[in-house]
Scaffold this active site. Structure first.
Site, mmCIF file in Angstrom:
data_model
loop_
_atom_site.group_PDB
_atom_site.id
_atom_site.type_symbol
_atom_site.label_atom_id
_atom_site.label_comp_id
_atom_site.label_asym_id
_atom_site.label_seq_id
_atom_site.Cartn_x
_atom_site.Cartn_y
_atom_site.Cartn_z
ATOM 1 N N ASP A 132 -11.250 -4.973 5.247
ATOM 2 C CA ASP A 132 -10.981 -4.714 6.663
ATOM 3 C C ASP A 132 -12.177 -4.056 7.345
ATOM 4 O O ASP A 132 -12.740 -3.087 6.828
ATOM 5 C CB ASP A 132 -9.774 -3.787 6.815
ATOM 6 C CG ASP A 132 -8.465 -4.469 6.476
ATOM 7 O OD1 ASP A 132 -8.447 -5.708 6.436
ATOM 8 O OD2 ASP A 132 -7.469 -3.767 6.248
ATOM 9 N N HIS A 175 1.939 -1.955 17.472
ATOM 10 C CA HIS A 175 1.797 -0.624 18.065
ATOM 11 C C HIS A 175 2.886 -0.334 19.088
ATOM 12 O O HIS A 175 2.833 0.677 19.783
ATOM 13 C CB HIS A 175 0.412 -0.477 18.699
ATOM 14 C CG HIS A 175 -0.690 -0.471 17.687
ATOM 15 N ND1 HIS A 175 -1.290 -1.628 17.259
ATOM 16 C CD2 HIS A 175 -1.274 0.544 17.009
ATOM 17 C CE1 HIS A 175 -2.212 -1.317 16.361
ATOM 18 N NE2 HIS A 175 -2.224 -0.022 16.188
ATOM 19 N N GLU A 195 0.797 -1.230 0.000
ATOM 20 C CA GLU A 195 0.000 0.000 0.000
ATOM 21 C C GLU A 195 0.827 1.277 0.000
ATOM 22 O O GLU A 195 0.477 2.263 0.663
ATOM 23 C CB GLU A 195 -0.977 0.000 1.180
ATOM 24 C CG GLU A 195 -1.863 -1.229 1.225
ATOM 25 C CD GLU A 195 -2.753 -1.289 2.462
ATOM 26 O OE1 GLU A 195 -2.885 -0.272 3.165
ATOM 27 O OE2 GLU A 195 -3.319 -2.364 2.717
#
Length: 774
Positions: A614, A709, A499
């Site tokens: 998603d 994260h 992406e």
């Protein structure tokens, strides 16, 4: 006090304000600190400048009482954990050595220590750090940051109101610490926590606070009698303290319901209630309990979560009714303005007439002040503002953007069959296995790869004209080639193109769909230093041309392994946008689903055998009260099935969800009828895998073994342990191996190491399974 005198006393205030600064100065300073380019003193100076600028802007606009304590380096719930001394044992040494570094270690983790779990803040796209508590937790007050911010505001000559997360919500938002029995209820710690809040309140009073706001948003959810009793006890104890400021207990996002009479009777001086959207029922509920005689009511009539201008006449009607229900009525936003961008004045690429339909934080502040003036002085005092407001509302209602007959006709023609695959999962699964020929425990990633500085520069150069389209496309092609080559070398089974051409998983599609507006500066905090620009869903939605086919087809031409087509699902397209408020959400979701269906079918026609749609927002958009769940899940799952229902049986449909509590939507996850679902699981230690197994979920699952994260790189041992924990719940023939989420926010060195470790772990575990040797 009479209604007239209550109106005369009407004041303007807000619950909180965006933290980042006009140019995301806070993000840049914090990330510079993490990289060693910005010192601690410089970071603190930047934060102080931003706070001062916020307060001065609010005061200049006419806000009578500014909030303090809403500003945070990372997250206000994490700040509360620091305030009450709830530091996990694994972080205590870091906090003791350096408070700022220890704070960020709790938020992000280190290579050796895992961070706190992160999840969604109610039904918003903001993420908070989940407190970890247990029967051995010892609380200790540290009000230094709250006192410091109050002192800063008061030094500017401003009336200031500290805003704290309330004790009941803090405990209801917490979870048992690692090693603590899962059945432990953090609410049992209330009596231990209240003296700490009492100490903080006394410190704030000593620093000059006349009022302190205690936020209790958790009470707008369905709560047990025990939780309601805890709220009653908490505010009885805090309300009867002698050494404290006046207390304003605040709720937002929905009706208080059964908690309203509890708080109305409590010995506190005021309540702040939301009167927008699903919380509009607070008006009738407040009247039913007899109002708030002798108390202050802060009325949230300006929507703090969406970007449309206020309907002044409707808000004034609500405020007029409220005048008879409280001693004093002040005007405010429904919640913190943290959830909207800063200023429409920065948007130069949106039609000026459409900009007049929009209100960001600064414009909402003006709306609040205008309504307070109108309430206090009468509508004649705001006649010009009322006339302009009526004209802007009429302009939006009559715009061709908001009504496309072709889109509406197509949506009206949808049948139930359009949202159903042609074969059941068991038959599709066999066809997909034969077609894809994947090993046991197949490896993949969620979609995005690191968005490097070079990629961001290329996009900026394209926008500015420094790079032509041909040069930009060659840069994207080169990045895709690098991403594919790495994945093949690492041994990943189902590849992605990475992406590189996408700015954001919602914005990228919104910019290519009619009916959406994209902002240039509409940044909103998602978590920590992660900011997004939610697009604005302003009108009827259609897809003029293919959006992802070209680059997916190009990536597939570079490899024999399957390359996933990557789309954002319809519910997430709504949830992570500012959605239109002039029609039911289900109608909007159907329009978006039909546009995405065209893209799914085009990807399949171009030879894409695996397509991921998603839906990370499916859980977060669930209404906060159970009464609204069934209706929401009906249109949400229908929208997903409508998006994916037209493909062949041997085309494998994936979906992805992250950072939410999935337990109460497991049936809905099954109703999506996806072939494979990947889920956040690393921070929660594979909890979701057990939940799916307990619920009897019959399809393939990829619970994440790499927490993206955090900058930590999990080693092979850690990934293997998580994978084996997943295998204890999900059979090997239905288990995938993948990270928790997309990799765009991470750097290439850590991604390479983490994914290589992930593949190694999958191979080792696969080799130990019957028939699993590679």
């Amino acid at each position: 006090m009479t209604s007239r005198s209550a109106a005369a006393a009407a004041r303007a205030t807000v619950h909180g304000y965006p933290r980042q600064g006009p140019n995301r100065e806070l993000k840049k300073a914090i990330e510079g600190y993490w990289k060693g380019r910005v010192g601690a003193d410089a970071l603190r100076a930047t934060a102080a400048d931003l706070r001062r600028g916020n307060w001065q802007q609010l005061a200049a606009a006419g806000v009578h009482e500014v909030p303090t304590g809403d500003f945070s380096y990372y997250d206000h719930v994490l700040d509360t954990s620091v305030m009450v001394g709830a530091i996990p044992a694994r972080h205590r040494a870091a906090v003791a050595a350096d408070g700022l570094d220890g704070y960020f270690a709790m938020a992000r983790g280190t290579q050796d220590v895992a961070p706190l779990e992160m999840t969604k803040w109610f039904d918003t796209n903001y993420h908070y750090l989940v407190p970890e508590l247990g029967p051995d937790t010892v609380f200790a007050a540290d009000s230094s940051e709250q006192v410091a911010q109050l002192t800063e505001a008061r030094s500017l000559g401003l009336a200031a109101r500290p805003v704290l997360v309330g004790p009941v919500s803090y405990l209801l938002l917490a979870k048992p610490a690692p090693g603590v029995a899962a059945g432990f209820d953090p609410l049992t710690l209330l009596d231990r926590l209240l003296p700490v809040y009492a100490e903080v309140l006394a410190d704030l009073r000593a620093a000059g606070a006349r009022w302190v706001q205690l936020d209790e948003p958790a009470l707008v959810q369905d709560r047990s009698p025990a939780a309601l009793n805890a709220a009653a006890r908490a505010y009885r104890d805090l309300g009867t303290l002698t050494d404290r400021p006046q207390l304003l207990v605040a709720s937002y996002f929905d009706r208080l319901g059964e908690a309203l009479p509890v708080l109305a009777k409590a010995p506190v001086e005021g309540l702040a209630l939301d009167f927008t959207g699903p919380a509009a029922g607070n008006l009738q509920d407040l009247a039913a309990v007899g109002g708030l005689p002798g108390k202050r009511l802060v009325a949230g009539v300006v929507n703090g979560r969406n970007v449309w201008i206020n309907h002044y006449e409707q808000s004034l009607a609500t405020l007029g009714t409220l005048l008879g229900l409280a001693e004093q009525v002040d005007v405010s936003s429904s919640c913190s303005l943290l959830h909207v961008p800063l200023d429409t004045g920065a948007e130069r690429d949106i039609d000026p007439q459409i900009v007049r339909w929009l209100a960001f934080a600064r414009q909402k502040t003006t709306e609040i002040v205008t309504l307070a003036r109108g309430l206090a002085r009468g509508t004649g005092a705001i006649a010009a503002e009322l006339a302009a407001n009526r004209a802007d509302l009429a302009s939006r209602a009559g715009s061709a953007l908001t009504h496309d007959p072709a889109v509406r006709a197509r949506a009206a023609a949808v049948t139930d069959a359009d949202g159903r695959r042609s074969q059941p999962y068991a038959e599709r699964s066999a066809a997909q296995r034969a077609h894809l020929r994947l090993p046991l425990l197949p490896t993949t990633t969620i979609g995005s790869f690191p968005q490097t500085a070079g990629l961001r520069t290329a996009r900026a150069d394209l926008r500015s004209g420094r790079l032509d389209a041909e040069g930009y496309e060659e840069r994207i092609s080169a990045e895709i080639r690098e991403v594919l080559a790495f994945q093949e070398k690492a041994g990943i089974d189902v590849l992605v193109h990475g992406e590189p051409e996408r700015n954001d998983m919602v914005q990228y599609f919104a910019e290519q769909l009619t009916g959406y507006l994209a902002t240039q500066h509409g940044w909103v905090q998602s978590y920590g230093t992660r900011y997004v620009r939610p697009p604005i869903l302003a009108g009827d939605i259609s897809r003029p041309e293919p959006m992802t086919v070209r680059w997916t087809r190009y990536a597939q031409s570079l490899t024999e392994r399957p390359v996933k087509g990557m789309l954002t699902g319809p519910v997430t397209m709504l949830a992570w946008s500012f959605v239109r408020d002039d029609q039911p959400l289900g109608d909007t979701a159907r329009q978006v689903a039909l546009a995405l269906r065209d893209e799914v079918n085009a990807l399949e026609a171009a030879g894409t055998s695996v397509i991921q749609v998603d839906e990370p927002a499916l859980r977060e958009t669930l209404p906060l009260r159970a009464a609204g769940h069934a209706a929401y899940l009906a249109w949400a799952t229908e929208a997903f099935r409508l998006t994916t229902g037209g493909v062949r049986p041997d085309t494998q449909i994936h979906t992805h969800m992250c950072y939410a509590e999935f337990g109460d939507i497991l049936r809905a996850i099954e109703d999506l009828d996806a072939d494979v679902i990947s889920l956040e699981a690393a921070r929660s230690h594979m909890q979701v895998a057990s939940e799916l197994a307990t619920a009897g979920y019959p399809r393939e699952v990829g619970p994440g073994v790499y927490d993206i994260h955090s900058p930590r790189v999990p080693d092979v041992t850690e990934a293997t342990a998580l994978l084996r924990k997943g295998l204890a719940a999900i059979p090997a023939e239905r288990l995938w191996v993948n990270p928790d989420c997309g990799l765009k926010t991470r750097g290439w060195p850590e991604v390479r190491d983490a994914l290589e470790n992930l593949v190694t772990a999958a191979r080792e575990v696969r080799g130990s399974l019957p028939g699993g040797a590679s």
